[in-house]
Scaffold this motif. Structure first.
Motif, short mmCIF file in Angstrom:
data_model
loop_
_atom_site.label_atom_id
_atom_site.label_comp_id
_atom_site.label_asym_id
_atom_site.label_seq_id
_atom_site.Cartn_x
_atom_site.Cartn_y
_atom_site.Cartn_z
N THR B 97 0.96 -1.14 -0.08
CA THR B 97 0.03 0.05 0.04
C THR B 97 1.14 1.30 0.06
O THR B 97 1.09 2.12 0.89
CB THR B 97 -0.97 -0.07 1.40
N PRO B 98 1.41 1.56 -0.95
CA PRO B 98 2.72 2.44 -1.03
C PRO B 98 2.09 4.09 -0.68
O PRO B 98 1.08 4.29 -1.32
CB PRO B 98 3.12 2.54 -2.75
N HIS B 99 2.70 4.64 0.14
CA HIS B 99 2.97 5.98 0.66
C HIS B 99 1.43 6.47 1.01
O HIS B 99 1.07 7.46 1.20
CB HIS B 99 3.15 6.88 -1.04
N ALA B 100 0.53 5.42 1.39
CA ALA B 100 -0.47 6.01 1.99
C ALA B 100 -0.22 6.37 3.59
O ALA B 100 -1.32 7.13 4.11
CB ALA B 100 -1.48 4.79 2.26
#
Lengths: 41, 285
Positions: B97-100
Protein backbone atom coordinates in the motif's frame (compact mmCIF):
# COMPACT_ATOMS: atom_id res chain seq x y z
CA UNK A 1 13.61 9.55 16.31
CA UNK A 2 10.26 9.08 14.66
CA UNK A 3 8.90 5.68 15.69
CA UNK A 4 7.60 3.24 13.14
CA UNK A 5 4.16 3.67 14.67
CA UNK A 6 4.09 7.29 13.48
CA UNK A 7 1.94 6.15 10.57
CA UNK A 8 -0.86 5.10 12.92
CA UNK A 9 -3.53 7.64 12.19
CA UNK A 10 -7.06 6.49 11.45
CA UNK A 11 -6.87 8.30 8.12
CA UNK A 12 -3.68 6.52 7.05
CA UNK A 13 -4.93 3.15 8.26
CA UNK A 14 -8.14 3.66 6.33
CA UNK A 15 -6.27 4.47 3.13
CA UNK A 16 -3.94 1.51 3.53
CA UNK A 17 -6.84 -0.84 4.22
CA UNK A 18 -8.71 0.42 1.17
CA UNK A 19 -5.63 -0.24 -0.96
CA UNK A 20 -5.22 -3.70 0.57
CA UNK A 21 -8.84 -4.51 -0.21
CA UNK A 22 -8.37 -3.32 -3.80
CA UNK A 23 -5.28 -5.52 -4.15
CA UNK A 24 -6.95 -8.64 -2.81
CA UNK A 25 -10.19 -8.24 -4.70
CA UNK A 26 -8.29 -7.66 -7.94
CA UNK A 27 -6.43 -10.93 -7.47
CA UNK A 28 -9.70 -12.68 -6.57
CA UNK A 29 -11.14 -11.48 -9.88
CA UNK A 30 -8.09 -12.68 -11.78
CA UNK A 31 -6.89 -9.15 -12.46
CA UNK A 32 -3.54 -7.51 -11.91
CA UNK A 33 -3.52 -5.89 -8.46
CA UNK A 34 -3.09 -2.12 -8.52
CA UNK A 35 -0.07 -2.10 -6.22
CA UNK A 36 2.13 -5.07 -6.87
CA UNK A 37 5.34 -5.43 -4.87
CA UNK A 38 8.36 -6.64 -6.75
CA UNK A 39 11.66 -7.95 -5.45
CA UNK A 40 14.43 -5.39 -5.60
CA UNK A 41 17.90 -6.81 -6.28
CA UNK B 1 -14.94 -17.04 -4.58
CA UNK B 2 -16.43 -19.03 -1.70
CA UNK B 3 -14.00 -20.82 0.53
CA UNK B 4 -11.26 -18.27 0.06
CA UNK B 5 -9.96 -17.36 3.47
CA UNK B 6 -8.00 -14.20 4.15
CA UNK B 7 -5.87 -13.92 7.28
CA UNK B 8 -5.26 -10.40 8.56
CA UNK B 9 -2.58 -9.81 11.17
CA UNK B 10 -2.49 -6.93 13.62
CA UNK B 11 -5.20 -4.92 15.30
CA UNK B 12 -5.60 -1.98 12.98
CA UNK B 13 -7.58 -3.38 10.03
CA UNK B 14 -10.84 -1.41 9.99
CA UNK B 15 -14.22 -3.11 10.19
CA UNK B 16 -15.27 -1.42 6.94
CA UNK B 17 -12.36 -3.03 5.09
CA UNK B 18 -13.23 -6.42 6.53
CA UNK B 19 -16.79 -5.97 5.31
CA UNK B 20 -15.54 -5.00 1.85
CA UNK B 21 -13.55 -8.22 1.61
CA UNK B 22 -16.54 -10.24 2.80
CA UNK B 23 -18.76 -8.51 0.25
CA UNK B 24 -16.29 -9.70 -2.35
CA UNK B 25 -16.90 -13.29 -1.31
CA UNK B 26 -13.90 -13.73 0.97
CA UNK B 27 -13.92 -14.89 4.56
CA UNK B 28 -11.73 -13.00 6.97
CA UNK B 29 -10.03 -13.97 10.17
CA UNK B 30 -7.57 -12.02 12.26
CA UNK B 31 -4.45 -13.09 14.09
CA UNK B 32 -2.15 -11.20 16.47
CA UNK B 33 0.42 -8.97 14.85
CA UNK B 34 3.37 -10.14 16.87
CA UNK B 35 3.63 -13.82 15.96
CA UNK B 36 6.95 -15.28 14.87
CA UNK B 37 7.25 -16.67 11.38
CA UNK B 38 6.37 -20.22 12.40
CA UNK B 39 3.24 -18.95 14.13
CA UNK B 40 2.14 -17.00 11.08
CA UNK B 41 2.77 -19.98 8.80
CA UNK B 42 0.64 -22.15 11.05
CA UNK B 43 -2.16 -19.57 11.01
CA UNK B 44 -1.94 -19.25 7.23
CA UNK B 45 -2.24 -22.95 6.42
CA UNK B 46 -5.02 -23.32 3.88
CA UNK B 47 -5.48 -19.56 3.56
CA UNK B 48 -5.93 -17.94 0.16
CA UNK B 49 -4.88 -14.42 1.15
CA UNK B 50 -2.79 -12.69 3.78
CA UNK B 51 -2.76 -9.08 4.90
CA UNK B 52 0.41 -8.36 6.83
CA UNK B 53 -0.73 -5.65 9.18
CA UNK B 54 1.34 -6.49 12.23
CA UNK B 55 5.03 -6.33 12.97
CA UNK B 56 5.85 -9.90 11.97
CA UNK B 57 8.53 -10.62 9.40
CA UNK B 58 8.19 -13.22 6.70
CA UNK B 59 11.28 -14.58 4.96
CA UNK B 60 11.42 -15.57 1.31
CA UNK B 61 11.41 -19.23 2.30
CA UNK B 62 8.23 -18.92 4.36
CA UNK B 63 6.06 -18.74 1.25
CA UNK B 64 7.27 -22.17 0.11
CA UNK B 65 5.39 -23.66 3.06
CA UNK B 66 2.10 -22.07 2.02
CA UNK B 67 1.07 -23.77 -1.24
CA UNK B 68 -2.51 -22.51 -1.12
CA UNK B 69 -1.65 -18.87 -0.67
CA UNK B 70 -2.30 -16.74 -3.74
CA UNK B 71 -1.93 -13.17 -2.53
CA UNK B 72 -0.13 -11.32 0.25
CA UNK B 73 -0.46 -7.62 0.98
CA UNK B 74 1.84 -5.62 3.23
CA UNK B 75 0.08 -2.74 4.95
CA UNK B 76 2.69 -0.06 4.41
CA UNK B 77 5.35 1.17 2.04
CA UNK B 78 8.69 -0.37 3.04
CA UNK B 79 7.77 -4.00 2.56
CA UNK B 80 11.31 -5.31 2.18
CA UNK B 81 11.93 -5.56 5.90
CA UNK B 82 8.69 -7.35 6.67
CA UNK B 83 7.70 -9.26 3.56
CA UNK B 84 10.67 -10.77 1.77
CA UNK B 85 9.86 -11.58 -1.82
CA UNK B 86 11.49 -14.64 -3.41
CA UNK B 87 13.91 -13.94 -6.23
CA UNK B 88 12.38 -16.55 -8.50
CA UNK B 89 8.82 -17.19 -9.66
CA UNK B 90 6.22 -17.58 -6.93
CA UNK B 91 2.55 -18.55 -7.00
CA UNK B 92 1.94 -15.75 -4.50
CA UNK B 93 1.08 -12.27 -5.80
CA UNK B 94 2.84 -9.81 -3.52
CA UNK B 95 1.22 -6.42 -3.04
CA UNK B 96 1.54 -3.41 -0.74
CA UNK B 97 0.00 0.00 0.00
CA UNK B 98 2.60 2.54 -1.12
CA UNK B 99 2.78 6.03 0.37
CA UNK B 100 -0.61 5.95 2.07
CA UNK B 101 1.26 6.64 5.29
CA UNK B 102 3.19 9.71 4.08
CA UNK B 103 0.88 12.36 5.53
CA UNK B 104 0.63 10.68 8.93
CA UNK B 105 4.38 10.17 9.25
CA UNK B 106 5.15 13.71 8.10
CA UNK B 107 2.60 15.06 10.55
CA UNK B 108 4.28 13.15 13.37
CA UNK B 109 7.73 14.33 12.28
CA UNK B 110 6.52 17.93 12.13
CA UNK B 111 5.20 17.60 15.67
CA UNK B 112 8.57 16.29 16.82
CA UNK B 113 10.33 19.12 14.99
CA UNK B 114 8.09 21.70 16.61
CA UNK B 115 8.64 20.05 19.99
CA UNK B 116 12.40 20.18 19.56
CA UNK B 117 12.64 23.72 18.22
CA UNK B 118 10.25 25.25 20.74
CA UNK B 119 11.45 23.00 23.55
CA UNK B 120 7.86 22.13 24.30
CA UNK B 121 8.24 18.88 26.20
CA UNK B 122 11.14 20.17 28.24
CA UNK B 123 9.31 23.38 29.09
CA UNK B 124 6.08 21.62 29.99
CA UNK B 125 7.91 19.07 32.12
CA UNK B 126 9.79 21.89 33.80
CA UNK B 127 6.62 23.82 34.58
CA UNK B 128 5.00 20.65 35.91
CA UNK B 129 8.00 20.22 38.19
CA UNK B 130 7.78 23.83 39.36
CA UNK B 131 10.59 25.19 37.19
CA UNK B 132 9.62 28.35 35.30
CA UNK B 133 11.55 28.71 32.05
CA UNK B 134 12.45 32.15 30.75
CA UNK B 135 14.68 30.74 28.03
CA UNK B 136 13.67 31.92 24.58
CA UNK B 137 13.70 29.36 21.80
CA UNK B 138 13.87 29.63 18.04
CA UNK B 139 10.61 29.38 16.13
CA UNK B 140 9.72 27.27 13.11
CA UNK B 141 9.15 30.56 11.32
CA UNK B 142 12.76 31.56 11.78
CA UNK B 143 14.71 28.33 11.32
CA UNK B 144 15.92 26.70 8.14
CA UNK B 145 14.64 23.15 7.82
CA UNK B 146 16.84 20.75 5.90
CA UNK B 147 15.05 17.86 4.24
CA UNK B 148 17.33 14.93 3.49
CA UNK B 149 15.47 12.86 0.96
CA UNK B 150 12.61 14.61 -0.82
CA UNK B 151 10.45 11.52 -1.26
CA UNK B 152 6.79 11.28 -0.34
CA UNK B 153 7.32 11.87 3.38
CA UNK B 154 10.04 14.50 2.91
CA UNK B 155 7.90 16.45 0.45
CA UNK B 156 4.90 16.30 2.76
CA UNK B 157 6.94 17.47 5.74
CA UNK B 158 8.39 20.35 3.72
CA UNK B 159 4.95 21.33 2.48
CA UNK B 160 3.47 21.31 5.96
CA UNK B 161 6.26 23.33 7.55
CA UNK B 162 6.41 25.86 4.72
CA UNK B 163 2.64 26.31 4.52
CA UNK B 164 1.95 26.39 8.24
CA UNK B 165 4.96 28.29 9.56
CA UNK B 166 6.64 29.85 6.55
CA UNK B 167 9.69 27.75 7.34
CA UNK B 168 12.55 28.13 4.90
CA UNK B 169 13.24 24.77 3.29
CA UNK B 170 16.53 23.48 1.92
CA UNK B 171 16.81 19.96 0.63
CA UNK B 172 19.12 17.35 -0.73
CA UNK B 173 17.89 14.52 -2.87
CA UNK B 174 20.21 11.86 -4.25
CA UNK B 175 18.74 12.13 -7.72
CA UNK B 176 17.90 15.37 -9.44
CA UNK B 177 14.21 15.68 -10.18
CA UNK B 178 13.36 18.55 -12.53
CA UNK B 179 9.83 18.77 -11.15
CA UNK B 180 11.30 19.86 -7.81
CA UNK B 181 12.63 23.03 -9.42
CA UNK B 182 9.17 24.55 -9.25
CA UNK B 183 8.98 24.08 -5.49
CA UNK B 184 9.75 27.10 -3.29
CA UNK B 185 12.70 25.29 -1.74
CA UNK B 186 16.45 25.54 -2.26
CA UNK B 187 18.42 22.49 -3.33
CA UNK B 188 21.96 21.85 -2.10
CA UNK B 189 24.53 19.64 -3.74
CA UNK B 190 25.34 17.18 -0.98
CA UNK B 191 24.25 15.82 2.36
CA UNK B 192 27.19 17.59 3.99
CA UNK B 193 26.04 20.89 2.51
CA UNK B 194 22.57 20.28 3.84
CA UNK B 195 23.80 19.77 7.39
CA UNK B 196 25.93 22.90 7.10
CA UNK B 197 23.06 24.99 5.72
CA UNK B 198 20.21 23.90 8.01
CA UNK B 199 19.23 24.59 11.61
CA UNK B 200 17.08 21.48 11.74
CA UNK B 201 17.59 18.39 9.59
CA UNK B 202 14.97 15.74 8.92
CA UNK B 203 16.25 12.42 7.57
CA UNK B 204 13.77 10.84 5.23
CA UNK B 205 15.67 8.04 3.51
CA UNK B 206 14.10 4.76 2.51
CA UNK B 207 16.36 2.11 3.92
CA UNK B 208 18.36 0.19 1.35
CA UNK B 209 20.36 -2.52 3.09
CA UNK B 210 23.97 -2.22 2.04
CA UNK B 211 23.25 0.99 0.20
CA UNK B 212 22.64 3.73 2.73
CA UNK B 213 23.54 2.23 6.09
CA UNK B 214 24.65 4.84 8.62
CA UNK B 215 24.99 7.73 6.20
CA UNK B 216 25.10 10.35 8.95
CA UNK B 217 28.07 10.58 11.27
CA UNK B 218 30.13 12.91 13.39
CA UNK B 219 31.15 15.15 10.51
CA UNK B 220 27.56 15.92 9.58
CA UNK B 221 26.59 16.47 13.22
CA UNK B 222 29.48 18.87 13.64
CA UNK B 223 28.34 20.73 10.53
CA UNK B 224 24.85 21.02 12.00
CA UNK B 225 26.35 22.49 15.12
CA UNK B 226 25.56 22.53 18.83
CA UNK B 227 22.34 24.48 18.34
CA UNK B 228 21.05 22.22 15.59
CA UNK B 229 18.35 19.61 15.76
CA UNK B 230 18.04 16.28 14.03
CA UNK B 231 14.75 14.46 13.46
CA UNK B 232 15.27 10.94 12.21
CA UNK B 233 12.32 9.71 10.21
CA UNK B 234 14.35 6.98 8.50
CA UNK B 235 14.78 3.48 9.77
CA UNK B 236 17.52 3.87 12.32
CA UNK B 237 20.02 1.50 10.75
CA UNK B 238 20.09 3.59 7.61
CA UNK B 239 20.90 6.86 9.19
CA UNK B 240 23.01 7.66 12.20
CA UNK B 241 26.44 6.39 13.13
CA UNK B 242 27.21 6.77 16.80
CA UNK B 243 29.72 9.63 16.87
CA UNK B 244 31.81 8.12 19.65
CA UNK B 245 30.65 4.52 19.89
CA UNK B 246 29.13 5.30 23.27
CA UNK B 247 25.99 3.84 24.67
CA UNK B 248 23.14 6.16 23.93
CA UNK B 249 21.29 7.84 26.78
CA UNK B 250 18.22 5.82 25.89
CA UNK B 251 20.11 2.62 26.60
CA UNK B 252 20.64 1.51 23.02
CA UNK B 253 23.53 -0.59 21.88
CA UNK B 254 26.91 1.10 21.74
CA UNK B 255 28.68 1.78 18.50
CA UNK B 256 27.56 1.48 14.93
CA UNK B 257 25.26 0.82 13.33
CA UNK B 258 23.54 3.76 14.78
CA UNK B 259 22.04 5.20 17.88
CA UNK B 260 18.85 7.15 17.68
CA UNK B 261 19.67 9.60 20.42
CA UNK B 262 23.14 10.96 20.06
CA UNK B 263 25.11 11.74 23.16
CA UNK B 264 26.54 14.96 21.82
CA UNK B 265 25.00 17.91 20.04
CA UNK B 266 22.90 18.38 18.03
CA UNK B 267 19.96 17.40 20.11
CA UNK B 268 17.42 14.77 19.26
CA UNK B 269 14.30 13.90 21.15
CA UNK B 270 12.93 10.55 22.17
CA UNK B 271 9.24 10.44 21.42
CA UNK B 272 7.40 12.00 24.30
CA UNK B 273 3.70 12.72 24.23
CA UNK B 274 2.96 16.34 25.03
CA UNK B 275 -0.18 16.61 27.07
CA UNK B 276 -0.52 20.29 27.85
CA UNK B 277 0.85 23.66 26.87
CA UNK B 278 3.11 25.67 29.12
CA UNK B 279 2.21 29.16 30.24
CA UNK B 280 5.02 30.73 28.22
CA UNK B 281 4.29 29.68 24.62
CA UNK B 282 5.18 33.07 23.22
CA UNK B 283 8.79 33.07 24.39
CA UNK B 284 10.34 32.49 21.01
CA UNK B 285 13.34 34.39 19.75
Amino acid sequence: MTPHSAYLSTHAIGRMADMAVANLLAVARGEVPPNEAVAVP
Amino acid sequence: MSGRRVVVSGATFPRSARHALEAGGLTVETIPGDLDEAGVIEALRGAWGYVLGGSERMSAKAWEQLPGLEVACFMGTGFKTFMEIPDGPSPVRFTYTPHANAFAVAEFALAQTLDLVRSITRTVDGVAAGRWSERATPSLGSVRLGIAGLGHIGRELARMAHAAFGTEIVYWNRSRRPEFDALPYRAVGSLDELFAAADVVSLNFAYEPGGNDAVVGAEQLRALGPDGFLVNVSRRNCSIRSPCGRRSPSGGSPGPPSTATTSSPPRTLPTTPTVCSPSCPSASS
